[in-house]
Design an enzyme around this catalytic site. Structure first.
Site, PDB file in Angstrom:
ATOM      1  N   SER A  79      40.954  34.446  23.952  1.00  0.00           N
ATOM      2  CA  SER A  79      40.689  33.219  23.193  1.00  0.00           C
ATOM      3  C   SER A  79      39.535  32.475  23.852  1.00  0.00           C
ATOM      4  CB  SER A  79      41.929  32.321  23.178  1.00  0.00           C
ATOM      5  OG  SER A  79      42.930  32.903  22.376  1.00  0.00           O
ATOM      6  N   GLN A  80      38.657  31.931  23.020  1.00  0.00           N
ATOM      7  CA  GLN A  80      37.419  31.340  23.520  1.00  0.00           C
ATOM      8  C   GLN A  80      37.625  29.893  23.978  1.00  0.00           C
ATOM      9  OE1 GLN A  80      34.102  33.203  23.237  1.00  0.00           O
ATOM     10  NE2 GLN A  80      35.853  34.513  23.590  1.00  0.00           N
ATOM     11  N   LYS A 118      21.147  33.572  32.122  1.00  0.00           N
ATOM     12  CA  LYS A 118      21.786  34.879  32.023  1.00  0.00           C
ATOM     13  C   LYS A 118      21.798  35.356  30.578  1.00  0.00           C
ATOM     14  CE  LYS A 118      25.846  37.481  33.356  1.00  0.00           C
ATOM     15  NZ  LYS A 118      27.273  37.434  33.628  1.00  0.00           N
ATOM     16  N   HIS A 131      29.792  45.198  20.231  1.00  0.00           N
ATOM     17  CA  HIS A 131      30.904  45.789  19.484  1.00  0.00           C
ATOM     18  C   HIS A 131      31.589  44.787  18.563  1.00  0.00           C
ATOM     19  CE1 HIS A 131      30.109  49.306  21.706  1.00  0.00           C
ATOM     20  NE2 HIS A 131      31.279  49.889  21.546  1.00  0.00           N
ATOM     21  N   HIS A 169      27.172  41.085  22.957  1.00  0.00           N
ATOM     22  CA  HIS A 169      28.394  41.039  22.165  1.00  0.00           C
ATOM     23  C   HIS A 169      28.242  42.032  21.019  1.00  0.00           C
ATOM     24  CE1 HIS A 169      31.907  38.006  22.034  1.00  0.00           C
ATOM     25  NE2 HIS A 169      31.889  38.647  23.159  1.00  0.00           N
ATOM     26  N   HIS A 223      33.299  47.157  31.207  1.00  0.00           N
ATOM     27  CA  HIS A 223      32.779  45.826  30.904  1.00  0.00           C
ATOM     28  C   HIS A 223      32.978  44.865  32.074  1.00  0.00           C
ATOM     29  CE1 HIS A 223      31.620  42.661  28.015  1.00  0.00           C
ATOM     30  NE2 HIS A 223      32.435  41.895  28.710  1.00  0.00           N
ATOM     31  N   TYR A 258      31.946  47.313  35.954  1.00  0.00           N
ATOM     32  CA  TYR A 258      30.674  48.020  36.134  1.00  0.00           C
ATOM     33  C   TYR A 258      30.858  49.305  36.939  1.00  0.00           C
ATOM     34  CZ  TYR A 258      28.625  43.725  34.386  1.00  0.00           C
ATOM     35  OH  TYR A 258      28.306  42.661  33.600  1.00  0.00           O
ATOM     36  N   GLY A 311      22.803  39.795  34.964  1.00  0.00           N
ATOM     37  CA  GLY A 311      22.648  40.517  33.710  1.00  0.00           C
ATOM     38  C   GLY A 311      23.951  41.124  33.263  1.00  0.00           C
ATOM     39  N   ASP A 367      28.969  30.524  30.661  1.00  0.00           N
ATOM     40  CA  ASP A 367      28.511  31.075  31.942  1.00  0.00           C
ATOM     41  C   ASP A 367      27.518  30.135  32.622  1.00  0.00           C
ATOM     42  OD1 ASP A 367      29.981  33.391  32.126  1.00  0.00           O
ATOM     43  OD2 ASP A 367      28.538  34.611  31.026  1.00  0.00           O
TER      44      ASP A 367
END
Lengths: 232, 733
Positions: free
Chosen positions: B306-307, B84, B90, B88, B42, B45, B526, B110
């Protein structure tokens, strides 16, 4: 005529109301930060749409305690024009300037779509410029717009001309199918007894230009201007 | 340290040995955790990097290509568009509402990280079939999650796509895209520069949510995946709204040196990437990081996802001012460290050094793999489709209604009515047409945007399918009156360690690259999402294309709806006997087989140029691209919007009737035009070498289609509309 658009943390239609007033209606407008303690100098206070304080509790339940709301209540009491759109309507109900409550939509989903409104009372500062029989095409975008008031309150509101907008078909018929959220008697917008405070779930500021699919919201802002000029 | 420890974090033995070689010692537990998240597929890459180099990424208007938080393209007047897409998948499979919501939150960060004001959201979704209770739960939860986040933060969700196929039963796809507008001279990058500069962490407190989310995203799903629920983050769009306004204000005022959001791999990723890009080191003090609960360890703080958090580097003289701006917006912010010159990421906690590793080694030195690839066996079987054994359609009207009622073709109003698609009052073409169009306030310009991928084609032939995904996106952009600018891609595949999956991946990227090159639409960023498998079964390869186009005059946009009686209907492009991979074959025969329709890039490009010219010259009243369900479905969609009927006469010219009506040959568009413009339009098509034919007239209340003089379809438009609008609500009721 000078408008003030209140910015609560989480307001997100403040920009749209500002743009509609400044660039389309072409009247002076300023933002009012939620911590301001005075609204002196304005002719009309707009409480815009959005998710004030995230609306994680009941919509508008936190915003009503903002410092600015105390002066908005005083402004309304002295006859000042107060206009709540969507979340702003919810705040006005929470703070007690308008009767009733806004429940979750009966479908339990957020709804964003155009609706058609019939104007039940053209004799308010918000509707005096509306031509008789005109149906207004104005979009909604909310999850909690299902208007409720108890039978007694509602009767009094009806008698006093406080039911201002109802959801209807394009032809102006008030039908069950035209009701997007389960509102009692298709109610989309109401005003206070003195008619100087109005709350509506649909977004007139989103329908002020042809390129956005409708200009029908403009007449509400124009009504305010005409009313104000009439006072002079 | 025991091998179980690093293997449990998803690291291979040879990767552990590389870490030991880099450090010259065994890593401690915190350091091992940091490498494991940064070296996950993730973040690194590592399996896809080599193949991704095939994409064209440069162009004269490209201001920022891949490698930053989002790509940026110049659109003139000192403005640029930043966009972009990211997956999400999973998290959404385990906790659909929060999984999807935080996907939206992540992609918005982003965009504003770059300094751009987010102005639109899009998405691309895939689910199993709606007759499964679990799928309905996932579909309902994902849509509500996207709505919950986007609506609250006040960014309109203007376009998207949703497809249903059994291959996504256990592994739905949730790809979210965000588009922002930025003044070209105000671009900010995620770089930590200026030794001694303070490092500030702003936004939500750090909690124990989203632990090892990226590791979770880099393995297959199984029945045991439910236990990974703690790897799913919880979103707070209100905090993000405040964070966004504060950050944009700071960037606008030039108060920030470098800025990056905390997403996958949390603080570890943001600190190491910023230092690595800046060629510097960072020293941070974890005791200063505001936490949600007491007793969080260095390990937990470093990898928490945490967001709604941002990391930024500022100059010392701006430090207090920056904190003051955050305070005014009600956003917590803390100085947690400083930029150093030694290239090390040094993490302190309780007076001790908890981790000390070269920043660059986390961000850049992950191993690069070139996985083996091999054509899968299934291709030989699926590519066989003997049309002579398939009876031609007898009940065309019945087939049309069946197609309109297929969830893949049916109206997605059930979905987008839950999204606020009008906030910011710039949405000029609402969801439901080929591409959404928004105006750019203060200019005459507009942006068109779309997401596209027909994964059935990519399954049957990843190369052709990849090309078609790009071509269809460009066709949709063109039909709205815009010129395609650039692409962001979301490559959703199975486990790349399986040679058959990696073959699909390679071929799809090769096909997309060729098409992107041909259309002059570089890939500016991407996301790769591998391991989309449940209990060993992979999804269809799904390389979603997000494309943005530019309208120099937004009033000259076009939609798919027939507008008025008496317009002539023109079909541009050629139709062939192509039923392979079609929705028709799937709906009527339950088959996903055959070869996908052919794509001739030269003819496709000529078609798109002709369509664009027709719209610009005011010859097109409506324009609609032909895709799933072919000509008959496209005509129905043109009729339904404004409830304007049509009467159409076709000739088979040696084709099967079902190919003619429902085949999905590429490079075709329906345009309606005023009768007096018919000849001009046909002549214009001729100039571009595009075959064109007047096939009918708009008007009446029915859609009537005759083939070789025989009436095949006569259906009232309201009946078409009812079938098309009712399908998904009916399945979800």
């Amino acid at each position: 005529m000078k408008f003030g658009v209140v910015v609560f943390p989480g307001s997100n239609c403040d920009l749209d109301a500002y743009h509609a007033i400044r660039d389309v209606l072409r009247h002076p407008v300023e933002y009012i930060w939620h911590q301001e303690e005075s609204v002196a100098g304005f002719d009309c206070i707009v409480l815009p749409g959005g998710f004030s304080y995230g609306d994680y509790l009941r919509s508008g339940a936190i915003a009503r305690f903002s410092p600015v709301m105390k002066s908005v209540v005083e402004f309304a009491a002295s006859g000042g024009l107060v206009f709540g759109i969507c979340n702003g309507f919810q705040v006005l109900v929470e703070v007690g300037l308008l009767p009733g409550a806004l429940y979750r939509n009966t479908g339990l989903q957020f709804r964003c779509q155009f609706t058609n409104l019939v104007v039940e009372n053209r004799n308010t500062p918000f509707t005096i410029a509306v031509e008789p029989g005109r149906v207004l095409k104005i979009p909604i975008a909310h999850g909690e717009g299902n208007y409720y008031a108890d039978a007694q309150t509602l009767r009094a509101m009806e008698q006093n001309g406080q039911i201002v907008f109802r959801y209807a078909t394009a032809g102006g018929e008030v039908t069950k199918d035209a009701n997007p959220n389960g509102s009692l008697y298709n109610i989309a917008g109401v005003c206070n007894e003195n008619k100087n405070v109005l709350g509506m779930m649909p977004h007139p500021e989103r329908s002020v230009e042809r390129i956005l699919g409708s200009q029908d919201g403009l007449v509400i802002f124009e009504s305010l201007v005409r009313y104000r000029e009439g006072l002079r | 340290m025991k091998p179980e420890v690093w293997r449990g974090m998803g690291l291979k033995d040879e990767e552990y040995n590389m870490i030991v070689a880099i450090l010259g010692r065994d890593p401690n537990y915190v350091e091992l955790g940091m490498y494991s998240v940064m070296w996950s597929e993730h973040c690194s890459y590592k399996n896809s990097k080599e193949v991704l180099r095939l994409f064209p990424t440069k162009g004269e208007n490209v201001l920022q290509g891949p490698g930053e938080n989002a790509g940026i393209v110049d659109i003139g007047d000192g403005l640029a568009v930043c966009f972009k897409i990211e997956s999400h998948n999973h998290p959404s499979a385990i906790e659909p509402y929060q999984g999807a919501a935080t996907g939206v939150g992540g992609i918005i960060r982003d965009i504003f990280t770059m300094g751009a004001r987010p102005v639109a959201l899009l998405n691309s979704l895939r689910f199993g079939t709606l007759n499964e209770r679990k799928v309905r739960y996932l579909f309902g939860g994902v849509v509500a999650g996207i709505a919950g986040y986007g609506n609250c933060i006040g960014i309109p969700t203007v376009a998207g796509e949703v497809y249903f196929d059994p291959c996504y039963q256990g592994n739905p796809l949730v790809n979210a895209m965000c588009v922002g507008i930025i003044e070209a001279d105000k671009i900010r990058r995620g770089r930590a520069t200026g030794v001694g500069n303070p490092v500030i962490l702003a936004g939500a407190r750090t909690g124990r949510d989203g632990m090892h989310g990226v590791t979770f995203a880099s393995e297959e799903l199984s029945d045991a995946s439910e236990e990974k629920r703690p790897a799913v983050q919880v979103g707070d769009p209100f905090m993000e709204k405040l964070l966004m306004e504060a950050c944009l204000e700071l960037i606008e005022n030039g108060d920030i040196v470098g800025i990056q959001d905390l997403g996958g791999a949390g603080l570890t990723c943001a600190t190491s990437e910023m230092a690595s890009r800046g060629g510097t080191g960072l020293e941070i003090e974890l005791d200063r990081v505001p936490c949600r609960e007491e007793g969080m360890t260095a390990y937990e703080i470093m990898i928490s996802e945490s967001q709604e958090r941002m990391l930024m580097v500022v100059t010392p003289d701006k430090e207090e001012k920056v904190h003051a701006v955050f305070r005014r917006w009600g956003v917590p912010s803390t100085t947690i460290g400083k930029v150093t010159g030694d290239g090390m990421l040094r993490v302190r906690k309780a007076g001790e050094v908890a981790a000390e590793v070269p920043a660059r080694s986390l961000a850049e030195d992950a191993p690069v793999y070139c996985p083996a690839f091999k054509e899968p066996e299934y291709i030989k079987q699926t590519s066989e489709l003997d049309l002579s054994r398939l009876p031609d359609v007898t009940d065309a009207a019945g087939a049309l209604l069946a197609l309109l009622g297929s969830p893949n073709i049916a109206s997605k109003e059930w979905v987008y009515h839950q999204y606020d698609h009008m906030v910011r009052t710039c949405t000029v073409v609402l969801p439901g047409s080929d591409a959404a169009v928004i105006r750019i306030r203060g200019t005459a310009k507009g942006l068109a945007m779309t997401t596209d991928c027909n994964a059935r084609y990519t399954y049957l032939d990843p190369y052709i399918g990849g090309m078609i995904a790009v071509a269809e996106a460009a066709r949709n952009i063109t039909c709205s009156g815009a010129e395609p600018l650039a692409v962001t891609d979301n490559l959703n595949f199975g486990n790349p360690e399986k040679p058959e999956i990696f073959w699909q991946f390679r071929r799809a990227v090769e096909g997309m690259s060729e098409a992107c090159r041909y259309f002059g639409t570089p890939v500016i960023g991407g996301n790769v999402s591998f391991y989309n498998e449940t209990n060993g079964e992979a999804i269809f390869p799904t390389p979603t294309v997000g494309m943005v186009g530019l309208l120099s005059d937004v009033t000259r946009h076009c939609t798919q709806d027939f507008r008025q009686e008496g317009d002539r209907i023109i079909l541009l492009g050629d139709t062939f006997d192509e039923l392979g991979g079609s929705e028709y074959l799937y709906v009527l025969y339950g088959e996903t087989r055959g070869k996908p329709p052919a794509l001739d890039l030269a003819r496709e490009k000529a078609l798109q140029q002709a369509v664009l010219a027709a719209i610009r010259e005011g010859l097109a009243v409506s324009a609609h691209d032909l895709s799933e369900g072919g000509l008959a479905v496209a005509l129905s969609e043109c009729c339904i919007g404004q409830e304007v009927g049509a009467s159409v006469n076709l000739s088979t010219g040696g084709l099967r009737t079902d190919s003619l009506l429902f085949g999905e040959s590429q490079g075709r568009v329906i345009i309606s035009t005023r009768p007096e413009n018919t000849e001009k339009l046909l002549a214009l098509a001729g100039e571009y070498g595009v075959p064109s034919r007047a096939i009918g007239t708009t008007g009446g209340t029915e859609l009537i289609i005759s083939v070789d003089g025989n009436e095949k379809v006569r259906l009232p438009v309201p009946e078409l509309a009812k079938k098309w609008r009712g399908a998904i609500p009916c399945l979800m009721a």
